[in-house]
Design a protein around this motif. Sequence first.
Motif: not given
Length: 129
Positions: A1-9, A74-81, A102-106, A111-114
């Motif tokens: 799963m991509t970071n965007t897929d994780i954000a959508k889930s 919107l993904a940028n590396g391990n961040l998804v807005a 804003l999600l930080r995925v690892q 792992v972190e949410v703003w």
Amino acid sequence: MTNTDIAKSYIKAVQTGDQATLGSLLSPQVIWHQPGNNQFSGTKNGLAEFGAMMGGMMKVAGDSFAITHAHRFLANGNLVAIEIEFAAQREGAMLDQPGIDLLRVQDGKIVEVWLFSSNPAQEDAFWGK
């Protein structure tokens, strides 16, 4: 799963109240940055503090708090807005505004949410001290 897929889930789990999926997506050590100057504001460390905050928010809002729309991921590396709209109501008070999550995925976990509110004064007034 991509970071965007994780954000959508994550959004789908929040919107459908799927606590099991939400719990599987969040790191047990998640760091959650809740904005504003209200009783729920501040940094929450770990699932227990996050869960207590969410439970309190649902109680205040009579279970009406919801992400009503998610427009863009919107993904940028391990961040998804995520551009969202969220709403809640209680005792005649309304909360309805756009924001950004804003999600930080690892390693496949959030792992972190703003969170960012477009109208912090409205949100503070809704949640109270």
